[in-house]
Every structure is written in structure tokens, then in C-alpha cells.
Write a protein that holds these residues in place. Structure first.
Motif, short mmCIF file in Angstrom:
data_model
loop_
_atom_site.label_atom_id
_atom_site.label_comp_id
_atom_site.label_asym_id
_atom_site.label_seq_id
_atom_site.Cartn_x
_atom_site.Cartn_y
_atom_site.Cartn_z
N GLY A 3 0.80 -1.22 0.00
CA GLY A 3 0.00 0.00 0.00
C GLY A 3 0.83 1.27 0.00
O GLY A 3 0.28 2.35 -0.14
N THR A 4 2.14 1.14 0.15
CA THR A 4 2.99 2.33 0.17
C THR A 4 3.75 2.44 -1.13
O THR A 4 4.04 1.43 -1.78
N ARG A 5 4.09 3.66 -1.51
CA ARG A 5 4.94 3.87 -2.69
C ARG A 5 6.41 3.88 -2.30
O ARG A 5 7.28 4.00 -3.16
N PHE A 6 6.67 3.78 -1.02
CA PHE A 6 8.05 3.86 -0.56
C PHE A 6 8.88 2.69 -1.08
O PHE A 6 8.45 1.54 -1.04
N SER A 7 10.09 2.99 -1.52
CA SER A 7 11.02 1.96 -1.94
C SER A 7 12.41 2.32 -1.43
O SER A 7 12.79 3.50 -1.42
N LEU A 8 13.14 1.32 -0.99
CA LEU A 8 14.48 1.55 -0.47
C LEU A 8 15.50 1.24 -1.56
O LEU A 8 15.61 0.09 -2.01
N ASN A 9 16.22 2.25 -1.98
CA ASN A 9 17.31 1.97 -2.90
C ASN A 9 18.44 1.29 -2.14
O ASN A 9 18.82 1.70 -1.05
N GLY A 29 6.50 -4.94 2.91
CA GLY A 29 5.63 -4.41 1.87
C GLY A 29 6.16 -3.17 1.17
O GLY A 29 5.38 -2.36 0.67
N VAL A 30 7.48 -3.02 1.16
CA VAL A 30 8.07 -1.91 0.41
C VAL A 30 8.90 -2.46 -0.73
O VAL A 30 9.36 -3.60 -0.69
N GLY A 31 9.09 -1.63 -1.74
CA GLY A 31 9.92 -2.02 -2.87
C GLY A 31 11.39 -1.79 -2.58
O GLY A 31 11.77 -1.25 -1.53
N ALA A 32 12.21 -2.20 -3.54
CA ALA A 32 13.64 -1.93 -3.43
C ALA A 32 14.23 -1.69 -4.81
O ALA A 32 13.88 -2.38 -5.77
N GLY A 33 15.09 -0.68 -4.89
CA GLY A 33 15.89 -0.46 -6.10
C GLY A 33 17.22 -1.15 -5.90
O GLY A 33 17.89 -0.92 -4.89
N LEU A 34 17.56 -2.04 -6.82
CA LEU A 34 18.81 -2.81 -6.66
C LEU A 34 19.94 -2.23 -7.50
O LEU A 34 19.71 -1.45 -8.43
N TRP A 35 21.16 -2.62 -7.15
CA TRP A 35 22.36 -2.19 -7.89
C TRP A 35 23.02 -3.38 -8.54
O TRP A 35 23.04 -4.48 -7.98
N ARG A 36 23.59 -3.15 -9.68
CA ARG A 36 24.19 -4.23 -10.45
C ARG A 36 25.33 -4.92 -9.72
O ARG A 36 25.43 -6.15 -9.77
N GLU A 37 26.21 -4.15 -9.08
CA GLU A 37 27.42 -4.74 -8.50
C GLU A 37 27.08 -5.77 -7.43
O GLU A 37 27.56 -6.91 -7.50
N PRO A 38 26.28 -5.41 -6.42
CA PRO A 38 25.95 -6.43 -5.41
C PRO A 38 25.12 -7.59 -5.98
O PRO A 38 25.25 -8.72 -5.50
N VAL A 39 24.31 -7.30 -6.98
CA VAL A 39 23.53 -8.38 -7.59
C VAL A 39 24.47 -9.36 -8.29
O VAL A 39 24.35 -10.58 -8.15
N ARG A 40 25.44 -8.83 -9.01
CA ARG A 40 26.37 -9.71 -9.70
C ARG A 40 27.23 -10.50 -8.72
O ARG A 40 27.56 -11.66 -8.96
N GLU A 41 27.61 -9.82 -7.66
CA GLU A 41 28.42 -10.49 -6.64
C GLU A 41 27.65 -11.68 -6.06
O GLU A 41 28.21 -12.74 -5.81
N TYR A 42 26.37 -11.50 -5.86
CA TYR A 42 25.53 -12.56 -5.30
C TYR A 42 25.20 -13.60 -6.36
O TYR A 42 24.94 -14.78 -6.06
N GLY A 43 25.23 -13.16 -7.59
CA GLY A 43 24.84 -14.04 -8.71
C GLY A 43 23.48 -13.61 -9.24
O GLY A 43 22.51 -13.60 -8.48
N LEU A 44 23.41 -13.29 -10.52
CA LEU A 44 22.17 -12.76 -11.08
C LEU A 44 21.01 -13.73 -10.93
O LEU A 44 19.92 -13.36 -10.49
N VAL A 58 10.87 -5.01 -7.33
CA VAL A 58 12.15 -4.35 -7.67
C VAL A 58 11.82 -3.11 -8.49
O VAL A 58 11.39 -3.20 -9.64
N THR A 59 12.00 -1.96 -7.86
CA THR A 59 11.50 -0.73 -8.48
C THR A 59 12.44 -0.17 -9.54
O THR A 59 12.01 0.63 -10.37
N SER A 60 13.71 -0.53 -9.47
CA SER A 60 14.65 -0.12 -10.53
C SER A 60 15.93 -0.92 -10.38
O SER A 60 16.19 -1.51 -9.34
N LEU A 61 16.73 -0.89 -11.45
CA LEU A 61 18.09 -1.38 -11.36
C LEU A 61 19.01 -0.21 -11.67
O LEU A 61 18.82 0.53 -12.63
N CYS A 62 20.00 0.01 -10.80
CA CYS A 62 21.02 1.04 -11.00
C CYS A 62 22.34 0.33 -11.30
O CYS A 62 22.70 -0.56 -10.55
N ARG A 63 23.03 0.66 -12.26
CA ARG A 63 22.70 1.56 -13.30
C ARG A 63 23.49 1.22 -14.53
O ARG A 63 24.59 0.67 -14.47
#
Lengths: 266, 266
Positions: A3-9, A29-44, A58-63
């Protein structure tokens, strides 16, 4: 969805391990904007599974971006693929600064347009929208030659609206006397909205030191109302590069930033 | 007068004693932009006599302004009187930032216009022209709410051209995609032209760290040609806040900066 528009980058809670961040944000119940580096480190693939299993928005991918310097088009196509794999509709693009030793700012800006022309259809085919993010002019030489929202909108407008939009980040555009008129003329082009406050003095290198919502001088609520009026209905991502936040446990960062969002942005 | 348009802004050789600076610049046939604080420290009347006796061309006085915070109109009238006493036709104005705790950026900008309306006739009567200087947007909150050349020109255009103009400083405006068009639409409004280069990383506080001409990424010669084409025929003041320059003897600073000017600006 929540119900919230809040997202944590993710960079706001930079050292929070990805599984905990994904699990907590989804549970709250909040979204998250993810970053490529930690995602790759964890494995896509592993990250994509985490996200799906948790039901995280996932509200966005940076960058992507950095067209004018290191990164090539291939890396940007990979970034688009990663965004698609993570199930986000938005890839934030930071254009890159001037090549080493160059003074050709006009040329660098044109190269951004050329790169977008190559990438926009590729993104569109994968259901990912490119969000051109103007960065504060203090980053013009070394990070991003796109310095104003007006410039980003003009650039985006060369492409189909579903392929290319802009990212409005209050930290980067709050000073701009044209920003309210630019937001108003951008209906449909706002692909992402990020919030951080502006505080001084700036630290050396000016990469950190972004203000926690409410600690600075940005009219955060006015920005949220302006993008709403322009027809933006998407998430509000808190993206705050701040050493003090980075020193806190992720769960505390989420609680603090979300409370400040409720107080200063909603 | 001298055959060169080069002028040394006093803050570039910040620790050079005023009498030596005045005597050397006059002997070398270059102008100098003076600052209020060292002039007052030396004594206004004594400084004015120094300047007259040496035959120095005082290309500007820095600076009035700070309307939105500390300084009142009285202090700005004194600045105008000081400029007249020193025989310079230009008082550079830095508007001031947001009042402590304020987020009312539009209001602060309107207060600058109100203050100019009070001061412009007073300046005009004394043969002094107010030069509104836009500062880089990274100073918007704490030093100067006038952030672009376009904004400064729009503001100046409310007043008679002989009373209010703008100061184009390459350090502050080089990043602006609109700057070339703004310079071109400003015929007669360019009251001062200052040069410094842009280098990174920025130091903490971002007050120093301006680049020596040629060390950075600013198209300095293009700026000089653009203001010339717009009809500006006045001095070219090198104003470089740089710790390394400040550590050098004044005479060496003058020689070095002038050589760089000949190489990168002329």
C-alpha cells in the motif's frame, strides 16, 4: 502489491546483505531499487530467484550508462538483460562524464544520444525502460554530462515514451530554477522518482554526504506533489549516499528512512 | 591603458600584500579585481590612493550581495561607495544562499530581485554597475541562489542596462547546456568576465580546488570568443581559488596565471 509507494534503494543501506534486504523489504511491503554490483556479486540468477520467491517489487536497477567513458554498448545490453531477469521495468542510466583529457562537452552529450539510439529498441523488446538520470552539475566532468532535467527530457523525447524516460532525483535537480516547469512538461516521461535531501558542507569528492530526508533544504513534498501532478504514479525510491546510514544495520536504515519519508514526502 | 585584457583577481593571489599587488599589476600593465575585506583591512582611502598613484586599472570589486542571509542593504550601499572610491565601474554581487533552516528557494530568489530594485539606482548614480554572478549550483543552498547565467540575465533584464549586468565566470557556468545561447542573448548585459578551470576531485567544502587555466576541462577560449561575439570588450579576470596558488609568492602567481591566460584564453 504494497500500500505504500516507498522503496528503499539498495545503496542507502549499502552494506545490508542482499538476502536480508530482499526478505525484509518484501515482508514490510516496500519495494527496493537494486544495484548491479551487489547483484552480480551474489549471482544474477540467484538474486532473481530470491526476489521472485520473496515477492519483492524491484522498483529499478542502478545503473547502466557511462557511455562517454568506460562502458560500452555490450555492457549496457547486459544491464538491460539483468533488469529483465530481476523483473524490474526500469534501468537507471547515468551517462558518464568527459573522457580523460577531453574538453568536448557538446560531443560527449551527443554520444549519449547516439548510445540511446542503439539501446532503446533493445530495452523496449525486453520490457525495460531506460531512465536517463540527470546528475547534479558538480558531477558533469567525471560522472554525468546530463546535468539538468530539461536536458534529460529533451533527450528522452527523441525516443518512444515506453522505451526511454527520465529519473527525477531531488538531490540532483532541486536547485534548478526550471525544474518545476520541466516536471510539468514531462507527462509520461517520468520513469523513476528518487529522493534525498541536500545538506552542506559537502565532503571531499562530493560522492557521499547526501542528506537524510528532512535534514536539508529540499522541498521534498513539493517534488512528490509535482511528479504526481505530472501523472507519475510509481514508487518513491529513497537513494541516500550517506556514511552515517552506511554504518547502521540495514533494518534500522529501512525503519529510519521510511519514517522520514512518511514525515517529509507523503 | 594596458594592451592586454588580462586582470588578476586579488583572491587568486590571496596573500599578496595589497601595496605590492597594486604596484606590480600597474607596472606590468594588467588590471586587478580587488576584494572588500583586504581593502578595508588596509583602509579604503589608503587603498584608493595606492590605486590612483599607481595608475592601476581596478577591473571589479568583489563582492556585494548576500541579500538572503546576513548582509543588509546598508552594507551593499557601502560596497557601492567602496567601488566608486576605488574607481572601478563593476561591483560583483553574490546573492547569498537560503536563510538557515529555510527551504523557500523561490522566496529567496525573489528577495534578490527586491534588493536589486533598491540598490540599482543608487549604484547607477555613483557610476557603478552591479554584476550579478551566478555561482555553480553546488553553492545554491549556502552561498548563492542564482545558479545559472540564464537566471542572472533574466534578473538583470528587469533593470536599466547601465545599472545591472551579469558576471560570467567560467568555473560556475561551464557545465550549463544553455550557456552558449544565454551568452548570445546577453548583448550589453555582460559586465564582467572571469576565468578559472574545472578540475576534480573537489575538496571538502568545495570552496577551493578551482583549476589553473588549462589544467581542467573548461573550453576557456570558446568562452572568451563567445563573450567577445556578444559584444563584451572588457577585462578578463583570472579568479582562481586554489591552495597551491595561495602558497606561492604573488609575483609568481601573476606570472604563471598570465602565461596560462595567453596560452588558453587569448
Amino acid at each position: 502489491m504494497s500500500g505504500t509507494r516507498f522503496s528503499l534503494n539498495q545503496w542507502t543501506a549499502r552494506h545490508w546483505p542482499l538476502p536480508e534486504l530482499v526478505e525484509t523489504c518484501a515482508r514490510e511491503g516496500v519495494g527496493a531499487g537494486l544495484w548491479r554490483e551487489p547483484v552480480r556479486e551474489y549471482g544474477l540468477e540467484r538474486a532473481a530467484k530470491l526476489v521472485r520467491d520473496a515477492g519483492l517489487d524491484v522498483t529499478s536497477l542502478c545503473r547502466g550508462g557511462f557511455f562517454t567513458t568506460a562502458a560500452g554498448l555490450d555492457d549496457n545490453r547486459r544491464a538491460i538483460d539483468e533488469a529483465a531477469a530481476l523483473g524490474t521495468a526500469v534501468l537507471v542510466l547515468v551517462s558518464g562524464g568527459l573522457p580523460d583529457g577531453s574538453r568536448d562537452l557538446d560531443g560527449a552529450r551527443e554520444r549519449v544520444a547516439d548510445a540511446l539510439a542503439e539501446l532503446a529498441p533493445y530495452a523496449g523488446e525486453r520490457g525495460v525502460r531506460l531512465a536517463i538520470e540527470p546528475l547534479h552539475p558538480m558531477y558533469c566532468s567525471d560522472r554525468c554530462v546530463i546535468s539538468t532535467l530539461g536536458q534529460a527530457i529533451d533527450l528522452a523525447s527523441r525516443f518512444p515514451v515506453e522505451q526511454v524516460g527520465v529519473c527525477v532525483d531531488t538531490y540532483h535537480v532541486w536547485w534548478d530554477p526550471a525544474v518545476w516547469a520541466d516536471i510539468a512538461r514531462a507527462p509520461g516521461r517520468i520513469a523513476a522518482f528518487q529522493v534525498a535531501d541536500w545538506t552542506t558542507p559537502l565532503p571531499a569528492g562530493v560522492l557521499t554526504g547526501r542528506g537524510l530526508l528532512g535534514d536539508g533544504c529540499v522541498e521534498l513534498r513539493r517534488f512528490r506533489e509535482a511528479v504526481d501532478t505530472a501523472g507519475y504514479t510509481g514508487p518513491v525510491e529513497a537513494e541516500i549516499f550517506n556514511e552515517e546510514l552506511w554504518a547502521m544495520p540495514g533494518e534500522d536504515v529501512l525503519a529510519l528512512v521510511r519514517a522520514r519519508y512518511e514525515e517529509h514526502v507523503v
